[in-house]
Structure formats: C-alpha cells, structure tokens
Design a protein around this motif. Structure first.
Motif, PDB file in Angstrom:
ATOM      1  N   ARG A 232      -9.163   8.360  -4.741  1.00 22.58           N
ATOM      2  CA  ARG A 232      -7.853   6.683  -4.374  1.00 22.58           C
ATOM      3  C   ARG A 232      -8.799   6.303  -3.438  1.00 22.58           C
ATOM      4  NH1 ARG A 232      -5.583  11.005  -5.916  1.00 22.58           N
ATOM      5  NH2 ARG A 232      -4.259  11.016  -8.468  1.00 22.58           N
ATOM      6  N   LYS A 234     -10.092   3.104  -2.108  1.00 25.40           N
ATOM      7  CA  LYS A 234      -8.849   2.133  -1.389  1.00 25.40           C
ATOM      8  C   LYS A 234      -7.222   2.528  -1.739  1.00 25.40           C
ATOM      9  CE  LYS A 234     -12.562  -0.813  -4.762  1.00 25.40           C
ATOM     10  NZ  LYS A 234     -12.357  -1.856  -6.435  1.00 25.40           N
ATOM     11  N   THR A 238      -5.849   0.810   2.308  1.00 28.94           N
ATOM     12  CA  THR A 238      -4.947   0.620   2.092  1.00 28.94           C
ATOM     13  C   THR A 238      -3.608   0.637   2.539  1.00 28.94           C
ATOM     14  OG1 THR A 238      -5.545  -0.782   0.440  1.00 28.94           O
ATOM     15  CG2 THR A 238      -3.624  -1.622   0.593  1.00 28.94           C
TER      16      THR A 238
END
Length: 395
Positions: A232, A234, A238
């Motif tokens: 994961r 991204k 973020t």
C-alpha cells in the motif's frame, strides 16, 4: 428464549468491558464499576457449556502465566527481604487482580470469541473520540496549544499531559490500521472515522507536549509502515504526508510545542537523564532483588526524585536483575507468537507502549500503562492466529 438466554452473558460481558475501557482514561468510579461488573460478565459466560473453559485458556498461554507468576514471586520475596509495608503489599495485590487476572479474563473472552480485534478497535475508537471530540473547537482555533494548567500543555480529561499523550499515540497507530482495514473492506464509514481519529489524535499528541510519545509514535509508525509499504505505498505515503504536514505546521507555528521540540533537540528532557542516572545509582546499591514495590521513599530520601520515569529502571530498582529477567521472559512469550504470526498491528502497538514507557510510567503500578499492556498482550497473542490452532485449543 433459549437464544436470548445464550446471548445475555455475552452482551453483559461486552458491555462491561466497553464501560471499563472507555472510562479508563478518566480513572473514575465508572472505570472501577466497569471492572467489577466485567468479572460478573465473565462468570456468566463461564456458565455457558460451549467453548473452552477458563482453565483451558490458562493452559493455552501457560508460558505467559508462568512468567507472570515468577514476577509475583519475585515481588513477594523483594517485599519480604526489604521489610516493605502495607503500600507495597497493596501494590502486589493490585498487580495480581487488576492486571494479571484481567489479562487472563480478556484472553478467555477472546478465546471464547465473545471479544475480537474488531470489537476492541471499535471500543477503543469510541473511548478516544470521547476524549478528543469535546475539544474540536479548540483544535480548530488553536487554543488547544495554549493556556492549560499543566505548564500550558493539553491534558484533556486525563490526570496529566503524559497520560493524554499515551492515549493519543495509541490513537494515531489505531487510525492508520483502520485506514488499512477500510481499504480491505471498502467501508467508507470506517475510513471517515479513521481519518477523523488520526487527525484529532495527532493534534492532541502534539498539544500534550509528551516528547516521549512523539519519539515513540515515530518509531512505531515507521515499523508499521515498513511492513505495509510494498502492498500500500500510495496510502501510506498520503497518510504520512498528511501527519507530517500537520506536525510541521504545529511545531513551527505554535509556541508551546515549538519550545518542547527545541528542548528535545537540545537534549533537555525535564531532567530525565539526571533522574535515570540517580535511579541507576540506586539500583547498583541493591542489584539482585531491588528495594521492593514501594520505591518512592527510597527515591525521595536518597536521590530527591519520585519516579524512575523509565519502565526498565523501574523494574530494576524495585525487583533487581531477577525481576528484570522475569519481565524479559514475559515480553518474549508475548511478542514471539505475534512475530511468528506476523501480527504487525499487535507488535506496533506494543512497540509504541514500550517506547513511551522508556520516558515515563512504571511497569507494575501505573494503571493507564498496565491496563493498556494487558490489552495489547492479548492482541499480540490472539489476533492473527491460525483458526486451526484456536479450534484445537477449544477442544
């Protein structure tokens, strides 16, 4: 009617556990009432014929319970050798009933599948939101960073800012995990709740000025992210960027947190180093069995401090090297199964707790720290275990 009778004990146990954990940060009569009725709920559950009994739960985690027992024996011997008074023996009784037996009880409810990780996350989320939501206005206008009684540091409804920082750090770790869970389940409500919890927990941790919590949460988040970054990237980038941007803004623009960060960088940590050196000196005078569980008088008389502010030194001063070995065995028997089962969230949360404990709290008396430890110990041992192993133990 039979189905109703079957589920009443489970509902009662869940409700009492929820009351206890939600009220824990307040440390008030509601918490103690929740603790009391939880035992009633567990007793009602034990009267149900299906599922493993309490003895089977103990047997399934015998190494952990042997470690707990060895700690208790060392506590007794240390108290006797040092001629400790009623306070030390009261501390011993509290350790056995409120922490060791609570761990056993929660493990029992977990193995009966009355309580699971999803339930604990939900209850903990509600409990943290109760702590944070009333201060949303202060978070938005920045008042949360100034004007508090405890040297301007935010403590919410808890007894002091360091306690608030403990729960806020756990909230940050939980929010990241909930975001990951949402991605797997697709539940938008979980995502919104996780984001709100994460933002509020981050602001609360910064406003608390708990520098040990700042360091601990960075270490724990890095460990958690390292295990998830390939799957994961991204999502994690973020999340970290959002938290980083918010933290940089607060630490550069708000006077209180900015001053706390500057002191941390300069190596000043509320005389922690002096306290640790004094505690080390005290330990060297009685290195085998320590001073017994009531160390406050020895600390005040000999070194003018009231706490070791470090869980390792706390154990060493109270129970000596023998006690430290017993605690080391306890941690091994809790964390090794979690490592084998790749229980990343359990290890991450426990890692945060241990890291924040290096700057404050103690490892046998602090109610906030020890209840969190007992809950996370169960999470490490139970969450992520192969169902086949559970089925074998239930038989």
């Amino acid at each position: 009617m039979k189905m109703t009778k079957k589920f009443i004990p489970e509902i009662f146990a869940k409700a009492s556990l929820s009351i206890m954990l939600i009220a824990l940060p307040f440390d008030n009569a509601v918490f103690h009432l929740g603790t009391l009725i939880l035992w009633v709920g567990a007793f009602l559950v034990s009267r149900q014929p299906a599922g493993p009994n309490f003895g089977a739960t103990i047997a399934a985690q015998k190494n952990v319970h042997w470690a707990f027992l060895s700690i208790v024996v060392i506590m007794v011997v240390s108290n006797l050798v040092n001629g400790q008074g009623s306070e030390a023996w009261r501390t011993l009784a509290t350790f056995i009933v409120r922490y060791w037996l609570f761990f056993a009880l929660l493990s029992y409810l977990f193995m009966r599948r009355i309580v699971d990780m999803e339930f604990l996350l939900a209850v903990a989320t509600v409990g943290l939101l109760v702590q944070f939501v009333p201060f949303i206005g202060q978070m938005i206008n920045g008042e949360i960073f100034v004007g508090h009684e405890f040297a301007g540091r935010f403590q919410g409804f808890t007894s002091n800012p360091n306690v608030l920082g403990l729960y806020a750090g756990l909230g940050m770790m939980m929010s990241l995990h909930l975001i990951i869970v949402r991605e797997e389940s697709g539940k938008k409500l979980v995502l919104l709740t996780a984001v709100a919890l994460g933002l509020m927990a981050t602001i609360a941790l910064l406003a608390s000025g708990n520098r040990g919590g700042w360091v601990a949460v960075i270490v724990a988040l890095i460990f958690y992210a390292a295990s998830q970054i390939r799957q994961r990237p991204k999502l994690l980038i973020t999340s970290f960027a959002t938290v980083g941007f918010l933290s940089v803004g607060v630490l550069t623009q708000m006077a209180g947190p900015k001053a706390r960060l500057a002191a941390l960088i300069d190596g000043y940590s509320a005389h922690r180093i002096d306290v640790w050196l004094d505690s080390w000196t005290l330990f060297k005078q009685q290195p085998i069995l320590g001073y017994g569980l009531d160390t406050r008088q020895a600390l005040l008389e000999n070194h003018f401090i009231y706490s070791e502010h470090n869980i390792i030194l706390n154990v060493m001063v109270a129970m000596g090297l023998v006690g430290l070995l017993a605690y080391g065995a306890l941690m091994f028997f809790i964390c090794w199964p979690a490592l084998k089962n790749r229980n990343i969230i359990g290890l991450s949360l426990m890692g945060f707790l241990m890291a924040v404990g290096m700057f404050g709290f103690d490892f046998y008396r602090s109610q906030h720290f020890m209840i969190c430890f007992a809950v996370l110990a169960v999470v490490c041992l139970q969450y992520g275990r192969p169902s086949a192993a559970l089925d074998r133990e239930e038989k």
